[in-house]
Enzyme design. Sequence first.
Site, PDB file in Angstrom:
ATOM      1  N   ARG A  41     -24.607 -60.623 -75.450  1.00 42.52           N
ATOM      2  CA  ARG A  41     -23.243 -60.380 -75.945  1.00 42.52           C
ATOM      3  C   ARG A  41     -22.187 -61.169 -75.147  1.00 42.52           C
ATOM      4  O   ARG A  41     -21.103 -60.658 -74.855  1.00 42.52           O
ATOM      5  CB  ARG A  41     -22.897 -58.882 -75.880  1.00 42.52           C
ATOM      6  CG  ARG A  41     -23.828 -57.974 -76.637  1.00 42.52           C
ATOM      7  CD  ARG A  41     -23.693 -58.160 -78.149  1.00 42.52           C
ATOM      8  NE  ARG A  41     -24.374 -57.098 -78.855  1.00 42.52           N
ATOM      9  CZ  ARG A  41     -25.605 -57.225 -79.376  1.00 42.52           C
ATOM     10  NH1 ARG A  41     -26.258 -58.381 -79.304  1.00 42.52           N
ATOM     11  NH2 ARG A  41     -26.163 -56.214 -80.010  1.00 42.52           N
ATOM     12  N   SER A  93     -21.642 -51.121 -81.673  1.00 41.65           N
ATOM     13  CA  SER A  93     -22.015 -50.518 -80.386  1.00 41.65           C
ATOM     14  C   SER A  93     -20.838 -50.596 -79.430  1.00 41.65           C
ATOM     15  O   SER A  93     -20.282 -51.669 -79.219  1.00 41.65           O
ATOM     16  CB  SER A  93     -23.200 -51.264 -79.776  1.00 41.65           C
ATOM     17  OG  SER A  93     -24.329 -51.084 -80.589  1.00 41.65           O
ATOM     18  N   GLU A 141     -18.816 -53.012 -74.545  1.00 45.57           N
ATOM     19  CA  GLU A 141     -19.168 -54.185 -75.356  1.00 45.57           C
ATOM     20  C   GLU A 141     -17.990 -54.536 -76.266  1.00 45.57           C
ATOM     21  O   GLU A 141     -17.694 -55.707 -76.507  1.00 45.57           O
ATOM     22  CB  GLU A 141     -20.414 -53.877 -76.211  1.00 45.57           C
ATOM     23  CG  GLU A 141     -20.783 -55.023 -77.130  1.00 45.57           C
ATOM     24  CD  GLU A 141     -22.144 -54.829 -77.790  1.00 45.57           C
ATOM     25  OE1 GLU A 141     -23.053 -54.261 -77.145  1.00 45.57           O
ATOM     26  OE2 GLU A 141     -22.278 -55.229 -78.962  1.00 45.57           O
TER      27      GLU A 141
HETATM   28  C1  LIG Z   1     -20.898 -51.365 -88.173  1.00 44.96           C
HETATM   29  C2  LIG Z   1     -21.002 -52.457 -87.136  1.00 44.96           C
HETATM   30  C3  LIG Z   1     -22.245 -52.926 -86.757  1.00 44.96           C
HETATM   31  C4  LIG Z   1     -22.356 -53.953 -85.793  1.00 44.96           C
HETATM   32  N1  LIG Z   1     -23.603 -54.399 -85.455  1.00 44.96           N
HETATM   33  C5  LIG Z   1     -23.729 -55.424 -84.585  1.00 44.96           C
HETATM   34  C6  LIG Z   1     -25.022 -55.952 -84.260  1.00 44.96           C
HETATM   35  O1  LIG Z   1     -26.049 -55.515 -84.747  1.00 44.96           O
HETATM   36  N2  LIG Z   1     -25.096 -56.977 -83.382  1.00 44.96           N
HETATM   37  C7  LIG Z   1     -23.980 -57.518 -82.814  1.00 44.96           C
HETATM   38  O2  LIG Z   1     -24.117 -58.461 -82.021  1.00 44.96           O
HETATM   39  N3  LIG Z   1     -22.745 -57.028 -83.097  1.00 44.96           N
HETATM   40  C8  LIG Z   1     -22.595 -56.013 -83.968  1.00 44.96           C
HETATM   41  N4  LIG Z   1     -21.349 -55.521 -84.259  1.00 44.96           N
HETATM   42  C9  LIG Z   1     -20.166 -56.041 -83.541  1.00 44.96           C
HETATM   43  C10 LIG Z   1     -19.449 -57.217 -84.234  1.00 44.96           C
HETATM   44  O3  LIG Z   1     -19.692 -57.220 -85.632  1.00 44.96           O
HETATM   45  C11 LIG Z   1     -19.865 -58.555 -83.646  1.00 44.96           C
HETATM   46  O4  LIG Z   1     -19.532 -58.638 -82.272  1.00 44.96           O
HETATM   47  C12 LIG Z   1     -19.210 -59.726 -84.370  1.00 44.96           C
HETATM   48  O5  LIG Z   1     -19.841 -60.913 -83.959  1.00 44.96           O
HETATM   49  C13 LIG Z   1     -17.706 -59.824 -84.138  1.00 44.96           C
HETATM   50  O6  LIG Z   1     -17.185 -60.792 -85.034  1.00 44.96           O
HETATM   51  P1  LIG Z   1     -15.673 -60.730 -85.533  1.00 44.96           P
HETATM   52  O7  LIG Z   1     -15.436 -61.888 -86.427  1.00 44.96           O
HETATM   53  O8  LIG Z   1     -15.362 -59.398 -86.109  1.00 44.96           O
HETATM   54  O9  LIG Z   1     -14.896 -60.941 -84.157  1.00 44.96           O
HETATM   55  P2  LIG Z   1     -13.686 -60.083 -83.521  1.00 44.96           P
HETATM   56  O10 LIG Z   1     -14.113 -58.662 -83.387  1.00 44.96           O
HETATM   57  O11 LIG Z   1     -12.438 -60.339 -84.281  1.00 44.96           O
HETATM   58  O12 LIG Z   1     -13.597 -60.754 -82.099  1.00 44.96           O
HETATM   59  C14 LIG Z   1     -14.644 -60.579 -81.163  1.00 44.96           C
HETATM   60  C15 LIG Z   1     -14.505 -61.625 -80.040  1.00 44.96           C
HETATM   61  O13 LIG Z   1     -14.704 -62.913 -80.595  1.00 44.96           O
HETATM   62  C16 LIG Z   1     -13.594 -63.766 -80.315  1.00 44.96           C
HETATM   63  N5  LIG Z   1     -13.415 -64.658 -81.459  1.00 44.96           N
HETATM   64  C17 LIG Z   1     -13.490 -64.371 -82.776  1.00 44.96           C
HETATM   65  N6  LIG Z   1     -13.297 -65.462 -83.513  1.00 44.96           N
HETATM   66  C18 LIG Z   1     -13.096 -66.478 -82.651  1.00 44.96           C
HETATM   67  C19 LIG Z   1     -12.830 -67.881 -82.810  1.00 44.96           C
HETATM   68  N7  LIG Z   1     -12.749 -68.457 -84.019  1.00 44.96           N
HETATM   69  N8  LIG Z   1     -12.682 -68.632 -81.687  1.00 44.96           N
HETATM   70  C20 LIG Z   1     -12.759 -68.071 -80.460  1.00 44.96           C
HETATM   71  N9  LIG Z   1     -13.000 -66.767 -80.245  1.00 44.96           N
HETATM   72  C21 LIG Z   1     -13.165 -65.982 -81.337  1.00 44.96           C
HETATM   73  C22 LIG Z   1     -12.412 -62.822 -80.115  1.00 44.96           C
HETATM   74  O14 LIG Z   1     -11.421 -63.403 -79.302  1.00 44.96           O
HETATM   75  C23 LIG Z   1     -13.105 -61.655 -79.414  1.00 44.96           C
HETATM   76  O15 LIG Z   1     -13.250 -61.950 -78.053  1.00 44.96           O
HETATM   77  C24 LIG Z   1     -21.200 -54.498 -85.219  1.00 44.96           C
HETATM   78  C25 LIG Z   1     -19.927 -54.032 -85.613  1.00 44.96           C
HETATM   79  C26 LIG Z   1     -19.830 -53.029 -86.561  1.00 44.96           C
HETATM   80  C27 LIG Z   1     -18.463 -52.560 -87.001  1.00 44.96           C
END
Ligand SMILES: Cc1cc2nc3c(=O)[nH]c(=O)nc-3n(C[C@H](O)[C@H](O)[C@H](O)COP(=O)(O)OP(=O)(O)OC[C@H]3O[C@@H](n4cnc5c(N)ncnc54)[C@H](O)[C@@H]3O)c2cc1C
Length: 306
Positions: free
Chosen positions: A168, A217, A299
């Site tokens: 992560r 998580s 996380e």
């Molecule tokens: C129901 C549910 C289940 C999930 N299951 C998993 C799982 O199985 N495995 C897992 O790894 N995660 C899981 N997650 C967590 C999440 O979906 C992941 O971490 C996902 O990769 C976050 O992506 P996001 O676009 O929503 O980023 P955000 O939540 O908007 O941002 C997360 C981080 O990424 C950075 N970021 C986003 N876009 C960019 C960009 N273009 N450039 C630079 N930095 C950027 C942000 O600054 C921040 O630090 C889950 C979440 C939910 C709600």
Amino acid sequence: MTQTLPTPRGALTPNRPLADLTWLRVGGPADWLFQPADEQDLADFLAALDPASPVFAMGVGSNLIVRDGGIRGVVIRLGRGFNTIEIAGETVTAGAAALDAHVARRAAEAGLDLTFLRTIPGSIGGAVRMNAGCYGSYVADHLVSVRAVARDGGLLDIPAADLALAYRHSELPPGCVLTRATFRANRGEPADMAAKMQDQLARRDASQPTRDRSAGSTFRNPAGYSSTGRADDSHDLKAWSLIDAAGLRGHRLGGAQMSEKHPNFLLNAGGATAAELEALGELVRDRVRESSGHDLAWEVIRVGEP
Ligand SMILES: Cc1cc2nc3c(=O)[nH]c(=O)nc-3n(C[C@H](O)[C@H](O)[C@H](O)COP(=O)(O)OP(=O)(O)OC[C@H]3O[C@@H](n4cnc5c(N)ncnc54)[C@H](O)[C@@H]3O)c2cc1C
């Protein structure tokens, strides 16, 4: 807002509430929300922006608690100009705004296996930043390189090996915005991959509160780093079991609740503030430390002003 900002081609909105842009539906406004038209627009904007102005890139907010006071400076959220998905041979190049699920499906249709992305509800930018993964596969296993715009507007092509991808975690230059990522995938039968993705969706629904407002998580699993720095699923010390053993399954604080179904999921059970969510998370950390001696690490990314 008195600060003068460059005039981009994309949308620049002052004092924009962020709650509706996050899965948890909490958080105050960004001083400015910038939705660039395309990569050049983003680069020009960052080059002209006062270097002292803070910049925060967000994806679709599925791993974020935006605090109630909002985020100072400029929040950058990529949209339509950044969601192409291109397939060439065994590589898939996706814009940072493309949804993980779309990338998984498009790749599978083309006979390429990125099925692990199907049930992760984020965007490709967020997936790379967090080295997202599940069911034994991680971004680190497939990522070839990324394209990004540096804080000074310069364009960067960064090989995956330079991102220090770990559980992560990735290391990006501060203020840099990912714009696209290239993955290499193994070949597979489209029908088999479609079935695998259906199976993963069903497994999620059975074990996680997928219909509630969460950020996935909440805490990292405390044990389980393999020699490569990836989570090692064979070590079985899970955050959820420590939270359960501390008697906090279903525990509530205002509108915030630890899920009954999966105790490591922090929920907005209705009308929660970011302060309540964060306070419940800290209460969980305290009680788990008292009951097991383990120090749970967040996380979920918490950002902004209280
Ligand atoms: C129901 C549910 C289940 C999930 N299951 C998993 C799982 O199985 N495995 C897992 O790894 N995660 C899981 N997650 C967590 C999440 O979906 C992941 O971490 C996902 O990769 C976050 O992506 P996001 O676009 O929503 O980023 P955000 O939540 O908007 O941002 C997360 C981080 O990424 C950075 N970021 C986003 N876009 C960019 C960009 N273009 N450039 C630079 N930095 C950027 C942000 O600054 C921040 O630090 C889950 C979440 C939910 C709600």
